[in-house]
Design a protein around this motif. Structure first.
Motif, mmCIF file in Angstrom:
data_model
loop_
_atom_site.group_PDB
_atom_site.id
_atom_site.type_symbol
_atom_site.label_atom_id
_atom_site.label_comp_id
_atom_site.label_asym_id
_atom_site.label_seq_id
_atom_site.Cartn_x
_atom_site.Cartn_y
_atom_site.Cartn_z
ATOM 1 N N CYS A 98 0.590 -1.432 -0.555
ATOM 2 C CA CYS A 98 0.694 -0.326 -0.244
ATOM 3 C C CYS A 98 0.618 1.169 0.213
ATOM 4 O O CYS A 98 1.713 1.737 0.665
ATOM 5 C CB CYS A 98 -0.884 -0.030 0.930
ATOM 6 N N GLU A 145 -1.901 2.480 -5.324
ATOM 7 C CA GLU A 145 -1.743 3.991 -4.927
ATOM 8 C C GLU A 145 -2.658 4.639 -4.073
ATOM 9 O O GLU A 145 -3.669 5.213 -5.096
ATOM 10 C CB GLU A 145 -1.228 4.034 -6.223
ATOM 11 N N LEU A 146 -2.978 5.223 -3.234
ATOM 12 C CA LEU A 146 -3.805 5.369 -2.591
ATOM 13 C C LEU A 146 -3.909 7.680 -2.387
ATOM 14 O O LEU A 146 -3.611 7.466 -1.144
ATOM 15 C CB LEU A 146 -4.205 4.745 -1.101
ATOM 16 N N GLY A 147 -4.390 7.505 -3.396
ATOM 17 C CA GLY A 147 -4.184 9.136 -3.616
ATOM 18 C C GLY A 147 -2.834 9.647 -2.808
ATOM 19 O O GLY A 147 -1.445 9.702 -3.178
ATOM 20 N N PRO A 188 -7.080 7.778 -6.746
ATOM 21 C CA PRO A 188 -6.301 6.026 -6.736
ATOM 22 C C PRO A 188 -6.224 4.588 -7.906
ATOM 23 O O PRO A 188 -7.547 5.746 -8.779
ATOM 24 C CB PRO A 188 -6.984 5.817 -5.911
ATOM 25 N N LEU A 224 -9.961 -0.932 -7.122
ATOM 26 C CA LEU A 224 -9.471 -0.005 -7.806
ATOM 27 C C LEU A 224 -8.976 0.280 -9.147
ATOM 28 O O LEU A 224 -8.712 -1.263 -10.041
ATOM 29 C CB LEU A 224 -8.137 0.804 -7.229
ATOM 30 N N THR A 276 0.763 5.863 -0.908
ATOM 31 C CA THR A 276 0.515 6.917 -2.077
ATOM 32 C C THR A 276 1.263 7.310 -3.457
ATOM 33 O O THR A 276 2.273 6.908 -3.189
ATOM 34 C CB THR A 276 0.343 7.975 -0.984
ATOM 35 N N LEU A 303 -10.298 7.364 0.878
ATOM 36 C CA LEU A 303 -9.124 6.401 0.314
ATOM 37 C C LEU A 303 -8.533 5.179 1.228
ATOM 38 O O LEU A 303 -8.453 4.413 1.426
ATOM 39 C CB LEU A 303 -7.848 6.734 -0.171
#
Length: 402
Positions: free
Chosen positions: A182, A261-263, A191, A225, A184, A272
């Motif tokens: 995980c 990729e979470l923002g 995302p 996602l 960003t 997210l």
């Protein structure tokens, strides 16, 4: 400390470092990975949610870059939620929320061990160097050994019984069947999940690579996602992405692994965070760790709160296009916007506001995020894009795709 079950059931106990979980229990502890000059050791926080029944093992990792806050929170909250479903869990979830404590202490992408990306040092049998392994390589080798169940070599030092970190402290019964790393992506980024290409050659045959890629595709889709394929093989290896967490686990060890990729970095994005936890449960259901009806009501469906990709064709990551003119970048598209080849993505102006040039899209696609900062120099990319991809998902390691 082991949170053992009321009956003292040992069964298939899973251990990582000091965390040791009997079936039906959740345990937390630390995995020692390096001695420190001031005494003590660098230790990674670990948690093991060991289900009541045997089954596959899903690894969740986060925080390999110390400023990527949402990824850390996703791993923490996901393993806690799995811990509330131990009676229904057939298998285990192993979580390392902070892979880079030295980066987290600085709230920075890099650590104070070295001013370089800590996520480019995982094992690669083709990596050649005449120098001894650096500290980050040794740390990553120890974590890789825990994930893959392999005995560390001398880059990890744990094969030496006199070491602070003997082999038995790495892990037992904890080999990953899949891994989600995980991250960003950057300021204002949408995302997405990165699907690496599977390389074949010395590691595996083309047929084995195709089977691995198919399994990987199922898990990436289950996360929910929008999916962005990784760079073409030549660029992938040039960027050392085969030595990233997910890249090494996938292409070195042959275990399906991908990056979420979470923002944006630096702060936790609660929307997210929810999407990341839901994605982890989606993968767990796809793996057979949990039945869909046993997912907690508090966990949404995979993709919760996330807009679908604005294009229907397959896309890959592309850092660019670049500007030939130095100046200040004034963007004409935002994260999530679709574009066509030839569209203006940004104008470059001087400090007084006079236009000096334009930057146009080279392919159809959409914007993942803009590059940080206002000033650009010759050759600087103006953003991170998802562009149309017609390349293969299974490629020889030395392939040179378009």
């Amino acid at each position: 400390m082991d949170e053992s079950d009321a009956n003292g059931n040992e069964g298939r106990r899973i251990a990582i470092g000091s965390a040791s979980a009997a079936p039906g229990t959740l345990a937390r502890g630390r995995l020692a990975v390096a001695d420190l000059p001031t005494g003590g050791s660098e230790r990674l926080p670990v948690a093991v949610a060991n289900g009541a029944e045997d089954g596959p093992t899903l690894w969740l990792t986060g925080g390999v870059h110390g400023d990527e806050a949402t990824g850390v929170a996703v791993v923490q909250d996901a393993v806690a939620a799995f811990g509330d479903r131990l009676a229904d869990l057939a298998g285990a979830v192993v979580a390392v929320p902070v892979v880079s404590p030295a980066g987290l202490r600085r709230n920075a992408r890099e650590t104070y061990y070295a001013d370089e990306d800590p996520n480019r040092h995982f094992p690669d049998a083709d990596a050649e160097s005449a120098r001894p392994p650096k500290l980050q390589e040794r740390i990553d080798a120890r974590l890789y050994a825990a994930i893959t169940g392999e005995v560390p070599d001398d880059t990890g030092e744990s094969a030496d019984e006199s070491s602070e970190f003997p082999v038995e402290t790495v892990g037992s019964n904890a080999t990953a069947d899949a891994l989600i790393d995980c991250h960003t992506a950057g300021v204002g980024s949408v995302p997405f999940a990165i699907r690496d290409r599977v390389l074949y050659g010395d590691r595996r045959s083309e047929a084995d690579a195709a089977a691995l890629s198919e399994e990987l595709g199922r898990l990436v889709d289950a996360f929910g996602l929008p999916v962005v394929r990784e760079y073409p093989a030549a660029e992938y290896v040039e960027e050392n992405l085969q030595r990233s967490t997910a890249g090494a686990v996938l292409n070195e060890a042959g275990i399906p692994a991908f990056t979420a990729e979470l923002g944006a970095h630096s702060v936790v994005d609660d929307d997210l965070l929810a999407a990341g936890v839901a994605g982890a449960f989606g993968v767990a259901v796809e793996l057979g760790l949990l039945a869909a009806e046993d997912v907690p009501e508090s966990v949404g469906a995979p993709g919760v709160g996330v807009d679908p990709a604005p294009v229907e064709f397959p896309v890959r990551r592309f850092r660019g296009p670049t500007t030939d003119t130095p100046g200040l970048a004034r963007h004409r598209v935002a994260a999530g916007d679709a574009f066509e080849a030839g569209d203006i993505l940004a104008r470059v102006v001087d400090a007084a506001g006079t236009e000096r040039g334009t930057v146009r899209a080279e392919r159809d696609g959409y914007v993942l995020g803009r590059s940080e900062g206002l000033a650009v120099y010759e050759g600087d990319p103006i953003g991170s894009l998802a562009v149309r991809d017609d390349g293969d998902l299974v490629v020889p390691r030395d392939a040179d795709e378009e």
